[in-house]
Design a protein around this motif. Sequence first.
Motif, PDB file in Angstrom:
ATOM      1  N   LEU A 191       0.835  -1.216   0.000  1.00 24.74           N
ATOM      2  CA  LEU A 191       0.000   0.000   0.000  1.00 24.74           C
ATOM      3  C   LEU A 191       0.864   1.258   0.000  1.00 24.74           C
ATOM      4  O   LEU A 191       0.544   2.231  -0.683  1.00 24.74           O
ATOM      5  CB  LEU A 191      -0.925  -0.007   1.219  1.00 24.74           C
ATOM      6  N   ASP A 192       1.956   1.223   0.736  1.00 25.55           N
ATOM      7  CA  ASP A 192       2.843   2.392   0.786  1.00 25.55           C
ATOM      8  C   ASP A 192       3.420   2.715  -0.588  1.00 25.55           C
ATOM      9  O   ASP A 192       3.811   3.842  -0.855  1.00 25.55           O
ATOM     10  CB  ASP A 192       4.007   2.155   1.773  1.00 25.55           C
ATOM     11  N   LYS A 193       3.497   1.704  -1.447  1.00 28.56           N
ATOM     12  CA  LYS A 193       4.041   1.928  -2.800  1.00 28.56           C
ATOM     13  C   LYS A 193       2.931   2.079  -3.843  1.00 28.56           C
ATOM     14  O   LYS A 193       3.180   2.023  -5.051  1.00 28.56           O
ATOM     15  CB  LYS A 193       4.956   0.759  -3.205  1.00 28.56           C
ATOM     16  N   THR A 244      -4.473  -3.620  11.213  1.00 30.28           N
ATOM     17  CA  THR A 244      -3.618  -2.476  11.568  1.00 30.28           C
ATOM     18  C   THR A 244      -3.763  -1.371  10.513  1.00 30.28           C
ATOM     19  O   THR A 244      -3.161  -0.310  10.649  1.00 30.28           O
ATOM     20  CB  THR A 244      -2.129  -2.877  11.637  1.00 30.28           C
ATOM     21  N   LEU A 245      -4.554  -1.632   9.471  1.00 26.78           N
ATOM     22  CA  LEU A 245      -4.694  -0.649   8.392  1.00 26.78           C
ATOM     23  C   LEU A 245      -5.710   0.422   8.773  1.00 26.78           C
ATOM     24  O   LEU A 245      -6.626   0.175   9.556  1.00 26.78           O
ATOM     25  CB  LEU A 245      -5.157  -1.340   7.096  1.00 26.78           C
ATOM     26  N   SER A 246      -5.566   1.584   8.156  1.00 24.76           N
ATOM     27  CA  SER A 246      -6.578   2.630   8.335  1.00 24.76           C
ATOM     28  C   SER A 246      -7.774   2.291   7.445  1.00 24.76           C
ATOM     29  O   SER A 246      -7.673   1.431   6.549  1.00 24.76           O
ATOM     30  CB  SER A 246      -6.007   3.984   7.929  1.00 24.76           C
ATOM     31  N   ALA A 247      -8.873   3.005   7.647  1.00 22.54           N
ATOM     32  CA  ALA A 247     -10.063   2.781   6.808  1.00 22.54           C
ATOM     33  C   ALA A 247      -9.727   3.061   5.346  1.00 22.54           C
ATOM     34  O   ALA A 247     -10.141   2.317   4.445  1.00 22.54           O
ATOM     35  CB  ALA A 247     -11.203   3.670   7.285  1.00 22.54           C
ATOM     36  N   GLU A 248      -8.978   4.114   5.101  1.00 21.04           N
ATOM     37  CA  GLU A 248      -8.626   4.455   3.710  1.00 21.04           C
ATOM     38  C   GLU A 248      -7.766   3.354   3.088  1.00 21.04           C
ATOM     39  O   GLU A 248      -7.906   3.034   1.912  1.00 21.04           O
ATOM     40  CB  GLU A 248      -7.881   5.795   3.652  1.00 21.04           C
ATOM     41  N   GLU A 249      -6.887   2.770   3.913  1.00 17.94           N
ATOM     42  CA  GLU A 249      -6.015   1.712   3.388  1.00 17.94           C
ATOM     43  C   GLU A 249      -6.803   0.434   3.089  1.00 17.94           C
ATOM     44  O   GLU A 249      -6.612  -0.189   2.043  1.00 17.94           O
ATOM     45  CB  GLU A 249      -4.891   1.416   4.388  1.00 17.94           C
ATOM     46  N   ILE A 250      -7.664   0.039   4.006  1.00 19.81           N
ATOM     47  CA  ILE A 250      -8.336  -1.257   3.804  1.00 19.81           C
ATOM     48  C   ILE A 250      -9.244  -1.223   2.572  1.00 19.81           C
ATOM     49  O   ILE A 250      -9.431  -2.241   1.898  1.00 19.81           O
ATOM     50  CB  ILE A 250      -9.075  -1.732   5.074  1.00 19.81           C
ATOM     51  N   LYS A 251      -9.735  -0.054   2.230  1.00 17.49           N
ATOM     52  CA  LYS A 251     -10.583   0.057   1.028  1.00 17.49           C
ATOM     53  C   LYS A 251      -9.800  -0.293  -0.239  1.00 17.49           C
ATOM     54  O   LYS A 251     -10.385  -0.641  -1.258  1.00 17.49           O
ATOM     55  CB  LYS A 251     -11.081   1.499   0.888  1.00 17.49           C
TER      56      LYS A 251
END
Length: 253
Positions: free
Chosen positions: A118-120, A154-161
Amino acid sequence: MRKKIVAGNWKMNKNVIDAQQLMIQLLSYKNNNATQCEVWIAPPSIYLMMAKDIFEKDEIGVFSQDMSEHESGAYTGELSADMLESIEATGSLIGHSERRQYHGETDSHCNRKIKLALDKGLIPVYCNGETLEQRKAGQHFEVVKNQTEVALFTLSAEEIKKVVIAYEPVWAIGTGETASPEQAQEIHAHIRSIIAAKYGQEVADEVSILYGGSVKPDNAKEIFSQPDIDGGLIGGAALKLEDFSKIIEGFNS
Ligand SMILES: O=C[C@H](O)COP(=O)(O)O
């Protein structure tokens, strides 16, 4: 609205000539047919650059079958998120049951890989699912819940989407034995409810959840018609255009 996806995992199949031929066939198919879903492939890593050249307009998403939990360094044989980003890959499969079975991968490894992907800006396709023993013991709901929580929470809501989940019961992979559409739907709804309980229904409704395990041309349509099934992760039947295209057409009305 969440994405509909048919993804082909080629696993360790095809030499370079056969891989190139299937990619060219897929490109031609995609250019000549209005597909109702996104089409992705995960070829062996040695063919990722070739895939990026052939699908130069991103007609088909290009995924690695795995990536490292480390950023860089002395990890012989591994592929980093940074490398995948640098060739403009779409994403990576993470935690496939064959990686778990033969390479000792756990959900904690998956968690680190998903974060790096996700970071990339890569799409992680996080694979989970119970074994036959766990299903027989009636533990499948609990197993999938634990897997989902450890790998993703451990992901944020924006990340898990941005994560795509592939539910693949291990007993249905490459065995010809498919989960019935109802069995698959039940677990997909369960996964979505677990995500909803932590992140809210709106976030859970954004997450695409694919089914994998002996999806074939003759069962794809029924599986994809279930409300919480957003497509498939296809193994054996992704190796021939004839079968794979019929599965893609499982989304046609
Ligand atoms: O990644 C794909 C899955 O392992 C499913 O494989 P399969 O369609 O050959 O059962």
